[in-house]
Structure formats: structure tokens, C-alpha cells
Design an enzyme around this catalytic site. Structure first.
Site, short mmCIF file in Angstrom:
data_model
loop_
_atom_site.label_atom_id
_atom_site.label_comp_id
_atom_site.label_asym_id
_atom_site.label_seq_id
_atom_site.Cartn_x
_atom_site.Cartn_y
_atom_site.Cartn_z
N GLY A 116 11.03 5.20 8.02
CA GLY A 116 10.44 6.50 8.31
C GLY A 116 10.34 6.74 9.80
N ASP A 148 6.99 6.00 12.47
CA ASP A 148 6.99 4.86 13.39
C ASP A 148 8.26 4.96 14.25
OD1 ASP A 148 4.63 3.36 12.33
OD2 ASP A 148 5.84 3.42 10.51
N HIS A 183 6.72 6.10 1.47
CA HIS A 183 7.55 4.99 0.99
C HIS A 183 8.42 5.42 -0.20
CE1 HIS A 183 4.02 2.64 2.71
NE2 HIS A 183 5.04 2.18 3.40
N ALA A 225 0.85 -1.19 0.00
CA ALA A 225 0.00 0.00 0.00
C ALA A 225 0.89 1.25 0.00
CB ALA A 225 -0.96 -0.01 1.19
N SER A 265 0.17 7.49 5.87
CA SER A 265 0.08 6.14 6.40
C SER A 265 -0.81 5.32 5.49
CB SER A 265 -0.51 6.15 7.82
OG SER A 265 -0.84 4.84 8.25
#
Length: 283
Positions: A147, A150, A37, A32, A185
């Protein structure tokens, strides 16, 4: 770009690149893919000879009542994103390949795994640490990109890498946000239009907290954010904590560099966010 679905094959390919003198970058994901990303991929493509993106929805980091089955899996779109962004290999193993029935080994990073998100998602970080260790070994990565959204996960992986002498260097990467401030997210797709609008108060509150932290005491900063989060319609706070940047221990009056980390439910969607906070030198 090649799609690799077998762990042994991926490792053989990686070892061949290492033998040829190539440096390998790993971007571990659950798919996803979004702009966050993509920013990690871009750093690897820039820094490394070979970029591997892993796409694996890891079952052992989900609790029994969590969203493993409904976690978004837009495989075709993810492959297109990887190809467009010059990824060399997409590693997409099966659950049975990564965790066969006789798998018995798990990694725990004591203390760090039990606080913040770990207090609400039991065994979550044991699952994260275990799968990341496997991905490090399979990919033979020189660098791995994570990242900072988190943040607890990042600190746990850094500690695991240090304690277990992994050769892979951890590269922390800044949070990528939408223009309105919402941290990107994969779970944002769960939010309704109204939920998305309400969730903007999370990043807004944290941004204001970072300014307050420069000159105000911790209790004021923390209580102010909690009060703001409570006012979000349909919200429920899991935690809102100010911790030391280096070790995630509770911040105190002597803390100069902290992280304000929060986990908030907006309806049925759990969102996490954080912001780094630095004291003014003269405060």
C-alpha cells in the site's frame, strides 16, 4: 487455504509452484487485517495463480519503546479474512524461525532509511528491508503488493529490489480510506472515538494541500498544513514534509510531482499519511 508456519516448508511449496509454471503473489502483513489489506489480496488473487499472505509481527522493526508487545494480533479473524478472500497460503512463521539467535545479516538502504519516519524510528527500515528480503526469498514471489500509505517503506523496498536484483516485481497500491477520509491502519484500533474524530483533520489538510500545490508555492502549502495540524487538540507533529515522488528528496520550485508526507501523534497513537500532489501544466 493452508496455514504454513515453517519457512523451509513455505519455500519448498513455493518452488514447487514455480516449477509447475504458477505465478506467485505475496501480500506481506503484520496481521490485524483491514480493508486496505483486503484490497492488496484482491489484486494478487486477480493477477496471480497463487496468493500467499504473510502474517508476522516483525520484532526487529520496532524500537525499544514502541508497541511490539501490544500490537494487535487477532489471529483467528485474520485467518477467516484470508479464507474468505481466496488466499491459497497463509505464512505465519515464529520469531525464532525468521530470526534465530545466530542471525547476523541485515539490509540497509542508505539515505532513504534515515529521513522522514527513519529520523524518528531508528533502525526501523533496516528491520523492514531485512524481513521483506527474507519473505521475497521464502515465497519466491513474482509480485508483491504494498500500500502507498507507507510511501517511504514502498520506496525503500523498490530501491532494495532494484539494487539487489530481486526477481519480485513491486506492485504499489492506492491508499484505502474510510468514508470520512481516515487512512486505514491496524493502529487505528488504538484511537478513542474522540481521537478518531480529531485524526480526520490529517487527511482533510492533505487533500486541501494537493489543491493548493497546483498553483501555490511550496512554503505556503507546507506552512498551511503544519498550522492546521498544530490546531488538532492533543496532537504532536513528528514531521510534515513535501518530497519528490521518485526519490524522496526535498521538493523545490521545479518539482511537478510530489508527495506530502506527515507523521502526527494523536494522543498516544502515531499516525502516518500522505498524498500525491501534481502541478498544473500551466503553472
Amino acid at each position: 487455504m493452508k496455514i504454513i508456519k515453517n519457512a523451509s516448508q513455505m519455500q519448498k511449496i513455493a518452488l514447487r509452484h514455480i516449477k509447475n509454471g504458477d505465478e506467485i503473489g505475496l501480500v506481506p502483513t503484520m496481521g490485524a487485517l483491514h480493508e486496505g489489506h483486503i484490497s492488496l489480496i484482491a489484486k494478487s488473487v486477480k493477477n496471480d495463480d497463487i496468493t500467499i499472505v504473510s502474517i508476522f509481527v516483525n520484532p526487529i522493526q520496532f524500537g525499544p519503546n514502541e508497541d511490539y508487545l501490544k500490537y494487535p494480533r487477532p489471529v483467528k479473524k485474520d485467518k477467516e479474512i484470508c479464507k474468505k478472500n481466496h488466499v491459497d497460503y497463509v505464512f505465519m512463521p515464529s520469531v525464532n524461525d525468521m530470526f534465530p539467535a545466530d542471525h547476523k545479516t541485515f539490509i540497509e538502504v542508505k539515505t532513504l532509511q534515515d529521513i522522514l519516519c527513519g529520523a524518528f524510528r531508528i533502525n526501523h527500515f533496516k528491520g523492514v528491508a531485512t524481513v521483506i528480503a527474507k519473505l521475497f526469498n521464502i515465497s519466491c514471489a513474482d509480485r508483491a503488493y504494498f500500500g502507498m500509505k507507507d510511501f517511504q517503506q514502498l520506496k525503500i523496498i523498490e530501491k532494495m529490489g532494484k539494487d539487489l536484483n530481486f526477481r519480485t516485481k513491486i506492485i504499489p497500491c492506492s491508499i484505502v480510506r474510510e468514508r470520512n477520509g481516515l487512512a486505514l491502519s491496524s493502529r487505528n484500533s488504538y484511537l478513542s472515538a474522540e481521537g478518531k474524530k480529531r485524526s480526520l483533520n490529517i487527511s482533510k489538510s492533505l487533500k486541501e494541500a494537493a489543491e493548493d500545490f497546483k498553483r501555490r508555492d511550496l512554503n505556503f502549502v507546507k506552512k498551511t498544513v503544519i498550522n492546521k495540524l498544530k490546531k488538532i487538540p492533543g496532537s504532536e507533529i513528528d514531521y510534515a514534509e513535501i518530497v519528490n515522488f521518485d526519490d524522496l528528496l526535498p521538493a523545490d520550485k521545479n518539482t511537478k510531482k510530489a508527495v506530502f508526507a506527515v507523521a502526527v501523534w494523536i494522543g498516544k497513537t502515531r499516525l502516518i499519511d500522505n498524498i500525491m500532489m501534481i502541478k498544473d501544466k500551466d503553472s
